[in-house]
Design a protein around this motif. Structure first.
Motif, PDB file in Angstrom:
ATOM      1  N   VAL A  76       0.791  -1.012  -0.069  1.00  0.00           N
ATOM      2  CA  VAL A  76       0.026   0.037   0.022  1.00  0.00           C
ATOM      3  C   VAL A  76       0.878   1.228   0.148  1.00  0.00           C
ATOM      4  CG1 VAL A  76      -0.303   0.023   2.594  1.00  0.00           C
ATOM      5  CG2 VAL A  76      -2.026   1.124   0.929  1.00  0.00           C
ATOM      6  N   ALA A  77       0.487   2.324  -0.723  1.00  0.00           N
ATOM      7  CA  ALA A  77       1.238   3.614  -0.784  1.00  0.00           C
ATOM      8  C   ALA A  77       1.200   4.270   0.551  1.00  0.00           C
ATOM      9  CB  ALA A  77       0.765   4.202  -1.915  1.00  0.00           C
ATOM     10  N   GLY A  78       0.080   4.221   1.150  1.00  0.00           N
ATOM     11  CA  GLY A  78       0.058   5.034   2.505  1.00  0.00           C
ATOM     12  C   GLY A  78       0.976   4.589   3.807  1.00  0.00           C
ATOM     13  N   PRO A  79       0.573   4.943   4.766  1.00  0.00           N
ATOM     14  CA  PRO A  79      -0.626   5.505   5.164  1.00  0.00           C
ATOM     15  C   PRO A  79      -0.761   6.923   4.792  1.00  0.00           C
ATOM     16  CG  PRO A  79       0.511   5.320   7.083  1.00  0.00           C
ATOM     17  CD  PRO A  79       1.428   4.784   6.097  1.00  0.00           C
ATOM     18  N   VAL A  80      -2.359   7.388   4.694  1.00  0.00           N
ATOM     19  CA  VAL A  80      -2.710   8.750   4.550  1.00  0.00           C
ATOM     20  C   VAL A  80      -3.305   8.866   5.684  1.00  0.00           C
ATOM     21  CG1 VAL A  80      -4.114  10.344   3.445  1.00  0.00           C
ATOM     22  CG2 VAL A  80      -2.626   8.681   1.845  1.00  0.00           C
ATOM     23  N   ARG A  81      -3.002   9.785   6.397  1.00  0.00           N
ATOM     24  CA  ARG A  81      -3.505   9.885   7.725  1.00  0.00           C
ATOM     25  C   ARG A  81      -4.736  10.997   7.690  1.00  0.00           C
ATOM     26  NH1 ARG A  81       1.771  12.073  10.820  1.00  0.00           N
ATOM     27  NH2 ARG A  81       0.336  12.357  12.487  1.00  0.00           N
ATOM     28  N   THR A  82      -5.974  10.254   7.928  1.00  0.00           N
ATOM     29  CA  THR A  82      -7.231  11.046   7.937  1.00  0.00           C
ATOM     30  C   THR A  82      -7.252  11.975   9.016  1.00  0.00           C
ATOM     31  OG1 THR A  82      -8.502   9.248   9.017  1.00  0.00           O
ATOM     32  CG2 THR A  82      -8.192   9.257   6.539  1.00  0.00           C
ATOM     33  N   LYS A  83      -6.560  11.780  10.169  1.00  0.00           N
ATOM     34  CA  LYS A  83      -6.969  12.859  11.288  1.00  0.00           C
ATOM     35  C   LYS A  83      -5.769  13.767  11.539  1.00  0.00           C
ATOM     36  CE  LYS A  83      -9.728   9.484  13.859  1.00  0.00           C
ATOM     37  NZ  LYS A  83      -9.784   8.639  15.173  1.00  0.00           N
ATOM     38  N   ASP A  84      -4.841  13.744  10.635  1.00  0.00           N
ATOM     39  CA  ASP A  84      -3.801  14.727  10.485  1.00  0.00           C
ATOM     40  C   ASP A  84      -4.152  16.214  10.244  1.00  0.00           C
ATOM     41  OD1 ASP A  84      -1.211  15.796  10.455  1.00  0.00           O
ATOM     42  OD2 ASP A  84      -0.536  14.773   8.612  1.00  0.00           O
ATOM     43  N   HIS A  85      -4.068  16.892  11.090  1.00  0.00           N
ATOM     44  CA  HIS A  85      -4.580  18.480  10.906  1.00  0.00           C
ATOM     45  C   HIS A  85      -3.517  19.362  11.825  1.00  0.00           C
ATOM     46  CE1 HIS A  85      -6.509  18.904  14.726  1.00  0.00           C
ATOM     47  NE2 HIS A  85      -6.742  17.259  14.613  1.00  0.00           N
ATOM     48  N   GLY A  86      -3.811  20.825  11.380  1.00  0.00           N
ATOM     49  CA  GLY A  86      -3.414  22.013  12.230  1.00  0.00           C
ATOM     50  C   GLY A  86      -1.891  21.992  12.396  1.00  0.00           C
ATOM     51  N   ARG A  87      -1.032  21.229  11.360  1.00  0.00           N
ATOM     52  CA  ARG A  87       0.263  21.578  11.330  1.00  0.00           C
ATOM     53  C   ARG A  87       0.698  22.394  10.086  1.00  0.00           C
ATOM     54  NH1 ARG A  87       3.302  17.737   9.185  1.00  0.00           N
ATOM     55  NH2 ARG A  87       1.565  16.214   8.297  1.00  0.00           N
ATOM     56  N   THR A  88       1.786  23.266  10.354  1.00  0.00           N
ATOM     57  CA  THR A  88       1.951  24.241   9.414  1.00  0.00           C
ATOM     58  C   THR A  88       3.629  24.231   9.142  1.00  0.00           C
ATOM     59  OG1 THR A  88       0.632  26.013  10.233  1.00  0.00           O
ATOM     60  CG2 THR A  88       2.260  26.851   8.785  1.00  0.00           C
ATOM     61  N   THR A  89       3.945  24.371   7.967  1.00  0.00           N
ATOM     62  CA  THR A  89       5.717  24.298   7.649  1.00  0.00           C
ATOM     63  C   THR A  89       5.969  25.248   6.545  1.00  0.00           C
ATOM     64  OG1 THR A  89       7.373  22.670   6.837  1.00  0.00           O
ATOM     65  CG2 THR A  89       5.455  22.585   5.797  1.00  0.00           C
ATOM     66  N   ILE A  90       6.939  25.758   6.910  1.00  0.00           N
ATOM     67  CA  ILE A  90       7.686  26.826   5.909  1.00  0.00           C
ATOM     68  C   ILE A  90       8.759  26.306   5.196  1.00  0.00           C
ATOM     69  CG2 ILE A  90       8.761  29.074   5.884  1.00  0.00           C
ATOM     70  CD1 ILE A  90       7.110  29.615   8.524  1.00  0.00           C
ATOM     71  N   TYR A  91       8.721  26.548   3.766  1.00  0.00           N
ATOM     72  CA  TYR A  91       9.694  26.070   2.909  1.00  0.00           C
ATOM     73  C   TYR A  91      10.172  26.979   2.132  1.00  0.00           C
ATOM     74  CZ  TYR A  91      12.080  23.269  -0.847  1.00  0.00           C
ATOM     75  OH  TYR A  91      12.873  22.633  -1.708  1.00  0.00           O
ATOM     76  N   ILE A  92      11.713  27.480   2.266  1.00  0.00           N
ATOM     77  CA  ILE A  92      12.249  28.282   1.863  1.00  0.00           C
ATOM     78  C   ILE A  92      13.259  27.892   0.540  1.00  0.00           C
ATOM     79  CG2 ILE A  92      13.668  30.544   2.070  1.00  0.00           C
ATOM     80  CD1 ILE A  92      10.967  30.588   3.392  1.00  0.00           C
ATOM     81  N   ASP A  93      13.359  28.534  -0.609  1.00  0.00           N
ATOM     82  CA  ASP A  93      14.395  28.281  -1.669  1.00  0.00           C
ATOM     83  C   ASP A  93      14.125  29.248  -2.563  1.00  0.00           C
ATOM     84  OD1 ASP A  93      15.469  27.530  -4.127  1.00  0.00           O
ATOM     85  OD2 ASP A  93      15.217  25.190  -3.459  1.00  0.00           O
TER      86      ASP A  93
END
Length: 948
Positions: free
Chosen positions: A270-287
């Motif tokens: 299986v390709a996952g898991p895809v977490r259905t309850k994953d929420h509220g996270r924020t990330t910053i990617y600089i390039d």
């Protein structure tokens, strides 16, 4: 379900016999044809079959282009099938398909195919994805022996690869070179995004290219073990579409594949898991290379939706909903002061592990807050108030036209189109139904396509974007950091949203251009039978009726001007021309035009050539008149609206920010100036010069040409010639008098190749191991058709020789290239270029290898077999060139102003066949002197220039 089972299976070594039996049953269900459990009737012209060993096949007889065929072998094996120590193995095995098998010696497969007219890369290729590997052969003839050879090679690939240690060692260098070349800011951004949105998922850690560590450690024995474990007939589907008797094709498939013994079936993890309850996270990617973007995502469970009539109804309704939301985003982005550069909303399954809903907002640097809030507001407006009847009607019109066009032209679909349909059955389990059936189902559904039904269907699939994962990417840190980004989202979610009313638009405002033009000349040229018409106002029309595509018309428009208008004093005169359509028309904005022209098959974009402004369109007999009216409107009343300027500046600013992010982009930025001694016509200017451009300036620079320049129109396809002449007479032929001929540009300063042949260094800001070596020589213009063909053949020879040395023998370059470019409009000007993307450590060796190759080509006649391998694909290209309407249009478009092109094409095969090894040697001796070629070396910032 698949996900539940696969999660329990850590590695194949742990599978017990009962588990293997279950896997075999599951694999059998997974490879069941989708139409066997669907109420959608498959197209009866396809032949479907399965051998006793489990291998499946799809065959379709088709003669467009006539006398050709496409062969595909889909193997349901990809990077998901790899263990951690095997990352990159699926792709490695794909490469080994060209490096020796039981009955074909290493390197001989490509040579064998080239002798039959298949060019490596263009007609012979393969690709590896997360879940499958696809092998591709494009057959230029329908010779039975070639079909047999193609399927023999597919069988060799499927089960007979030798994967010898010395071949693995050589190919490892090629794969590592590919990994190096593909290490771009785009790929790094994609990997980082995937790993943030789908943490600990298998596919986030299994990008097909693999890792340097696992590739370096891979042995021939380990690769063979992976190959024999995964490449089994139950996972293979052959697709053959082309001008062959299906019974012959099936018999040939059985003769080559029937004795292949089935292997032990193992499900793809299986390709996952895809977490259905994953929420509220924020990330910053600089390039420094990325444009500013904010992405909001929420995920839910996978929707198992087999292809049925009911499911297609559901999918259509939800897609209309997404399209309406995205249409609203597009309208906002076209404002004179838009809140964002673009935005998108949609949902879909993530393999069979889950599904995700995404809201993506692209903004100008440091304007993310305004864009995020505006897009979020529009998203909420759709959920709260739904859609208007007018919005639904616009999308329905577009869908109706697409389905009607598909049904009308279904009998003349191309091999490529039908191959795509067959592969969709294999990879996505989409039943290949008749286009007429799809249209009939749509017509039945239309009364049920209401705003309420569309919103409900969209909401059934789209996971609510509540407290989402938020990914911010930019060149600059956001003010306030992650907390500010999250706060902006929450502010947008709480803000009051009002319902907006839609505006009804009048019809297209350009239907009367005056009295129809008179025909003053009407002849049929004898070489290819092109009908050539000239109107009293000077407009030239070239027509060719064909039966290649039913209910399809391909048209072109050329207007005198183009790059010829760029001068040393005004080098950016035509720079904004490709954005002319974004400025709309005098009576309609670009956005209004999109609504007014909904459901019509027309195009409004323009490009710039060496001596003309060019447009082309794929339309239908019923919409050809509208297409001609649209072109006439842009010539007589272009809008030059401010929102088009905004679109241009946004794109230009982003272009300059990414200018040196890769070796190739850095080279493109500098090469024109280097070769021309900084002639401003061919040299990238300072960014400030581009930012200062306006539509007012464009109008001053090109307006006179649009109003008075010579016009030539080409029309090819399913046309009534006399009716087409009448349509052009009432549109372009009715315009005020035009100039009778295109300017040849001989009154302008010549284009010269620099006499300064000192090596140059160009810098890029990408990875520290990436270098690009480019060598360029001056040649000639294309006035002599025989010499032009000799140089084109030399290009193919050099490409083969460089591939054999730099790629196969030395493993230093993934895709070395050679190109001959001869100008038609710049007298005496042409170039021959060689380029290789390499590791900075391999510069000296690559330079030496190229020099050695060129010296050999200059001093000794090329091997006769190499010449055949270079020439045969070119011959087949000329043989098949007029089997498509695109091929016809490439000659018809300028048949009157450039009549020699028709004769050149007609005589090209004869001339090409007459070129000898001594002719190729003479071309190399005349032009490719290593001592006078201009070298440009692209190096990373901070890397010391290596010794020459």
């Amino acid at each position: 379900m698949r996900a539940c089972l696969a999660v329990l299976l850590a590695t194949s070594a742990l599978l017990s016999p009962p588990a293997l039996a279950k896997d075999a049953d599951k694999l059998a269900r997974e490879t069941q044809w989708a139409f066997e459990r669907s109420d959608i009737r498959p197209d009866p012209a396809f032949r479907f079959g399965r051998l006793p060993n489990g291998l499946r096949f799809v065959i379709r007889r088709n003669a467009n282009p006539a006398g050709t065929a496409l062969v595909r072998m889909d193997v349901a094996v990809g990077s998901l099938d790899e263990s951690k120590k095997e990352r990159g193995y699926a792709h490695f095995v794909e490469h080994m398909a060209f490096n020796g098998s039981t009955h074909v010696a290493e390197g001989e497969m490509v040579r064998l195919l080239e002798r039959h007219g298949l060019a490596f890369g263009a007609d012979t290729n393969a690709s590896t994805s997360f879940d499958r590997t696809l092998y591709k052969l494009d057959l230029p003839t329908n010779d039975d022996a070639l079909l047999d050879t193609a399927l023999m090679l597919m069988r060799e690939t499927a089960s007979e690869l030798t994967i010898a240690p010395d071949a693995v060692a050589r190919e490892r260098g090629v794969i590592l070179a590919e990994m190096r070349d593909r290490n771009t800011w785009q790929l790094r951004d994609t990997i980082a995004s995937t790993q943030f949105l789908y943490p600990r998922s298998r596919f986030a850690e299994r990008f097909p290219i693999g890792t340097a560590k696992t590739l370096d450690a891979a042995t021939a024995e380990q690769l063979r073990a992976f190959y024999r474990r995964e490449y089994i007939p139950q996972k293979v589907t052959l697709v053959v579409v082309g001008d062959f008797d299906p019974t012959l094709v099936e018999r040939t498939i059985r003769s080559h594949f029937a004795d292949w013994q089935p292997g032990k079936a193992q499900l793809q993890p299986v390709a996952g898991p895809v977490r259905t309850k994953d929420h509220g996270r924020t990330t910053i990617y600089i390039d420094p290379a990325v444009s500013e973007r904010v992405t909001m995502v929420r995920s839910g469970p996978w929707l198992d939706e087999p292809d049925t009539v009911a499911q297609r109804r559901e999918s259509l309704l939800r897609q209309i909903g997404y399209d309406i939301v995205n249409r609203r985003f597009l309208r906002l982005s076209r404002q004179e002061d838009p809140p964002f550069r673009g935005a998108g909303f949609g949902a879909g399954n993530v393999f069979e592990a889950g599904r995700s809903t995404r809201l993506i907002v692209d903004t100008v640097d440091r304007k993310w807050r305004r864009g995020l809030i505006a897009a979020a507001r529009e998203y909420r407006r759709a959920l709260i108030y739904g859609f208007s009847k007018a919005e639904v009607a616009e999308q329905v019109a577009n869908i109706r036209t697409a389905l009607e066009d598909a049904a009308a032209s279904s009998d003349t679909r191309t091999n490529a189109a039908l191959t795509g349909v067959a592969l969709a059955l294999v990879t996505d389990r989409v039943v290949p139904s008749l286009p007429a059936d799809a249209l009939a189902r749509f017509r039945t559904l239309v009364p049920q396509i209401t705003p309420e039904a569309v919103l409900a269907a969209m909401q059934r699939e789209a996971v609510e974007i509540e407290d989402p994962l938020i990914r911010f990417r930019s060149r600059y840190e956001p003010a306030g950091g992650a907390k500010a980004i999250r706060a902006a989202w929450e502010e947008a979610m709480k803000a009051e949203v009002a319902q907006e009313s839609s505006t009804d638009l009048a019809g297209f405002g350009y239907t009367d251009f005056g009295p129809a033009g008179l025909v003053v000349s009407d002849v049929r040229e004898p070489t290819l039978g092109v009908r050539e018409v000239r109107f009293a106002n000077g407009v030239m029309l070239n027509l060719k009726r064909t039966a290649i595509e039913k209910d399809r018309v391909r048209a072109s428009l050329s207007v005198d001007g183009g790059d010829r208008l760029d001068t040393k004093a005004n080098p950016l005169a035509t720079e904004m021309m490709p954005f002319l359509d974004e400025g709309g028309l005098g009576k309609h904005s670009a956005d209004d035009l999109q609504t007014i022209l909904a459901g019509r098959s027309v195009a409004d974009s323009f490009g710039t050539g060496e001596n003309s402004f060019d447009a082309d369109a794929l339309t239908t007999p019923r919409d050809l008149e509208l297409q001609l009216q649209l072109w006439s409107a842009f010539l007589t009343d272009p809008g030059y609206r401010g929102e088009g300027e905004v679109q241009y500046r946004h794109n230009m600013n982003n272009y300059f920010e990414q200018l040196r992010a890769t070796p190739n982009s850095a080279l493109r930025a500098e090469l024109g100036g280097i070769l021309s001694d900084s002639d401003p016509r061919f040299t990238l200017q300072d960014v400030k010069a581009y930012r200062a451009l306006t539509f007012a300036k464009l109008k001053r620079d090109v307006g006179e040409r649009l109003a008075h320049g010579a016009i030539e129109v080409g029309v090819v396809g399913d046309i009534d010639e006399d009716q087409t002449i009448a349509l052009v007479a009432s549109t372009l032929g009715a315009l005020p008098v035009r100039e009778p001929a295109f300017h040849d540009g001989r009154d302008r300063p010549a284009r010269t190749f620099t006499a300064d042949r000192r090596p140059r260094i160009v810098r890029h800001s990408g990875p520290a191991d990436q270098a690009l070596l480019r060598l360029t020589w001056p040649t000639r213009d294309d006035a002599d058709p025989v010499e032009a063909l000799k140089l084109e053949l030399l290009e193919r020879v050099v490409r083969i020789e460089l591939t054999d040395t730099l790629r196969e023998a030395l493993g230093r370059a993934y895709s070395p290239s050679a190109a001959s470019s001869l100008s038609r409009t710049w007298s005496g000007y042409g170039t021959f270029g060689i380029a290789a993307s390499i590791d900075v450590r391999d510069i000296a060796a690559t330079r030496a290898a190229i020099r050695k190759t060129l010296v050999a080509l200059r001093e000794t006649p090329v091997d006769a077999d190499v010449l055949q391998r270079a020439r045969q694909p070119l011959l087949e290209g000329f043989q098949n060139g007029l089997k498509s309407n695109d091929g016809w249009l490439s000659l018809v478009d300028r048949a009157q102003s450039q009549p020699d092109r028709l004769d050149r094409y007609a005589r090209a095969k004869e001339r090409l066949s007459g070129i000898t090894v001594k002719d190729v040697q003479a071309m190399a001796a005349r032009y490719l002197d290593p001592a006078v070629g201009l070298e440009v070396l692209v190096l990373p910032n901070g890397v010391t220039e290596p010794p020459a």
